[in-house]
Design an enzyme around this catalytic site. Structure first.
Site, PDB file in Angstrom:
ATOM      1  CD  GLN A   3      -2.881  -0.858   0.141  1.00 51.61           C
ATOM      2  OE1 GLN A   3      -3.146   0.061  -0.503  1.00 51.61           O
ATOM      3  NE2 GLN A   3      -3.643  -2.097  -0.227  1.00 51.61           N
ATOM      4  CE  LYS A   5      -2.247  -4.518  -3.196  1.00 56.01           C
ATOM      5  NZ  LYS A   5      -3.735  -4.714  -3.461  1.00 56.01           N
ATOM      6  CB  CYS A  39      -7.020 -10.067   2.792  1.00 55.49           C
ATOM      7  SG  CYS A  39      -7.727 -10.836   1.359  1.00 55.49           S
TER       8      CYS A  39
HETATM    9  N1  7TS Z   1      -0.402  -6.743   1.674  1.00 52.61           N
HETATM   10  C1  7TS Z   1      -1.232  -5.616   1.775  1.00 52.61           C
HETATM   11  C2  7TS Z   1      -1.065  -4.477   2.895  1.00 52.61           C
HETATM   12  C3  7TS Z   1      -2.326  -5.447   0.820  1.00 52.61           C
HETATM   13  O1  7TS Z   1      -2.969  -4.558   1.087  1.00 52.61           O
HETATM   14  C4  7TS Z   1      -2.368  -6.474  -0.106  1.00 52.61           C
HETATM   15  C5  7TS Z   1      -3.626  -6.422  -1.006  1.00 52.61           C
HETATM   16  C6  7TS Z   1      -1.317  -7.386  -0.209  1.00 52.61           C
HETATM   17  C7  7TS Z   1      -0.355  -7.377   0.646  1.00 52.61           C
HETATM   18  C8  7TS Z   1      -1.310  -8.342  -1.265  1.00 52.61           C
HETATM   19  O2  7TS Z   1      -1.256  -8.021  -2.296  1.00 52.61           O
HETATM   20  P1  7TS Z   1      -1.083  -8.896  -3.501  1.00 52.61           P
HETATM   21  O3  7TS Z   1      -0.910  -7.850  -4.818  1.00 52.61           O
HETATM   22  O4  7TS Z   1      -0.077  -9.940  -3.614  1.00 52.61           O
HETATM   23  O5  7TS Z   1      -2.641  -9.641  -3.861  1.00 52.61           O
HETATM   24  N2  7TS Z   1      -4.730  -5.792  -0.577  1.00 52.61           N
HETATM   25  C9  7TS Z   1      -5.864  -5.815  -1.151  1.00 52.61           C
HETATM   26  C10 7TS Z   1      -6.888  -5.061  -0.482  1.00 52.61           C
HETATM   27  O6  7TS Z   1      -6.897  -4.305   0.536  1.00 52.61           O
HETATM   28  N3  7TS Z   1      -8.081  -5.257  -1.108  1.00 52.61           N
HETATM   29  O7  7TS Z   1      -7.527  -6.273  -2.439  1.00 52.61           O
HETATM   30  C11 7TS Z   1      -6.528  -6.676  -2.017  1.00 52.61           C
END
Ligand code: 7TS
Length: 424
Positions: A216, A239, A377
């Protein structure tokens, strides 16, 4: 210059946010008859033309596999892929591009550390320290590791609805023989910004290895892994204006050199005999199989695009929206807001009394506003907060205060529709 006058200065100077918005073709549409307001950026961001065109250009002109063919297209694809690695090193101020491992995203980056570092270094009774605000992807891999090794998990508590970490508890827990600390930079539910440089400094002094989950933060503010003093840092391209399926794991080179591979296959070897393989040096040791070459090309374009705007300006814009939204929403009677009122990341989580988060999000969708409702999550955090879910509006630099005002109007409508008293 105070925070407020600085943001006013930004708005007056007009970084050109309106023009920037027109870089995102997807934003120019109606949803359910209303202009789209996209407030689900913490889940994934939208993609600018610069990234879409880079992907198209790569597939139209340069596509081939990397590190293999001795032919022109393969050389171009390899140059694009390794160029993306150098760009990512610069983006993070890593000491060397060998410290950049391409992954599928934050989740895979953390799994890689848990598997390779954890498998080689943890034993029964060792301790891994997390926080109560971690995303599942920064909890489950460590639980799996602890099940395999007999190591134990400890959690730094969050305090109240504002959700800051209990830093005294951190010091106390760190003193219990912790081998690894893994912590999110910005909480995807609370918007809390953790003092990661301070946490890493203390962990290092205590002899613990550190992992920062920058999912984030990587697209929102300037990250300098050397200044942060972390051992590992993971983020996802999708993101931060990049494509899905690509991410980065930064690892300090001496540590990477000491680690066994994550997966076996092509690209990660030096020599293979029938019964014995020697492995490539980092980072290739950790990149088995054909990588997401186009993803790296897209991520490279995204990093250039973000730095073209300036991460400082992006962060100030996101923070301005979040602080504004928090203040505006707090006027609605029966609202419960999570995270701190200021000094926060660009998102706001909330609940309206008498209204389920899913009903709220469905209602908002009918008005063209994309929110997220659920546990994000963060099930353990939800348990701590005593709620099953929250609604969340998460912002990026193409969002505006006017859009936040429209969210406020819709929330007041929702209060009228579901609740007894709109309050505002
Ligand atoms: N860590 C944090 C703090 C996150 O917000 C997310 C995804 C992940 C790890 C995992 O990221 P990925 O790209 O490997 O899936 N957060 C979110 C959310 O807040 N809503 O959908 C995904």
């Amino acid at each position: 210059m105070s925070f407020l006058s600085k943001t006013h200065f930004l708005r007056a100077r007009n970084v050109g946010w309106d023009l920037i918005r027109s870089d995102f073709p997807i934003l120019d549409q109606t949803v359910n008859g209303e202009p789209l307001i996209y407030f689900d950026n913490a889940a994934t961001s939208q993609k600018p033309n610069a990234v879409i065109n880079a992907l198209r250009n790569y597939y139209e002109k340069d596509n081939a596999n990397v590190h293999r063919g001795i032919h022109e297209l393969s050389n171009r694809a390899t140059a694009a892929y390794e160029g993306g690695r150098q760009r990512a090193a610069k983006y993070l101020n890593a000491a060397s591009s060998s410290e950049i491992i391409f992954t599928r995203g934050t989740t895979e980056g953390i799994n890689l550390v848990a598997s390779s570092w954890g498998g080689a270094n943890l034993k029964a009774g060792d301790k891994v320290l997390l926080t109560e605000m971690e995303h599942h992807s920064n909890i489950v891999p460590w639980q799996m590791l602890c099940e395999r090794t007999g190591a134990e998990l400890l959690y730094v508590p969050v305090v109240g609805d504002s959700g800051q970490l209990d830093l005294e508890a951190y010091d106390r827990l760190l003193g219990q023989g912790v081998k690894l600390v893994s912590v999110t930079h910005i909480s995807n539910t609370l918007g809390v910004i953790n003092p990661v440089a301070e946490l890493c400094g203390k962990a290092r002094a205590a002899g613990a290895v550190t992992v920062i989950d920058a999912a984030q933060s990587a697209g929102h503010l300037k990250l300098d892994v050397q200044a942060l003093g972390c051992d590992f840092l993971a983020f996802s391209g999708h993101k931060m204006c990049g494509p899905t399926g690509i991410g980065v794991l930064y690892g300090r080179l001496p540590l990477l050199e000491s680690l066994p591979p994550y997966q076996g296959g092509g690209e990660m070897i030096q020599t293979v005999d029938f019964f014995k393989t020697t492995y490539a040096k980092p980072p290739h040791r950790f990149e088995a199989g054909t990588p997401d070459i186009a993803g790296v090309v897209g991520l490279h374009a995204a990093m250039d695009y973000l730095d073209g705007i300036g991460r400082k300006a992006i962060f100030e814009h996101d923070q301005d929206l979040a602080v504004y939204a928090y203040a505006q929403l707090s006027n609605i009677q029966g609202i419960r807001l999570f995270g701190p009122p200021s000094g926060r990341g660009g998102l706001v989580s909330f609940l309206l009394e008498e209204v389920h988060a899913h009903d709220l999000v469905t209602f908002a969708d009918q008005k063209g506003i994309a929110l997220r409702g659920g546990h994000h999550c963060n099930q353990p955090l939800m348990k701590k907060l005593g709620v099953p879910s929250t609604a969340r509006a998460s912002f990026y630099f193409y969002n505006t205060r006017e859009e936040v005002d429209q969210l406020l109007d819709v929330l007041i409508e929702i209060r009228r529709f579901f609740g007894s008293n709109p309050g505002i």
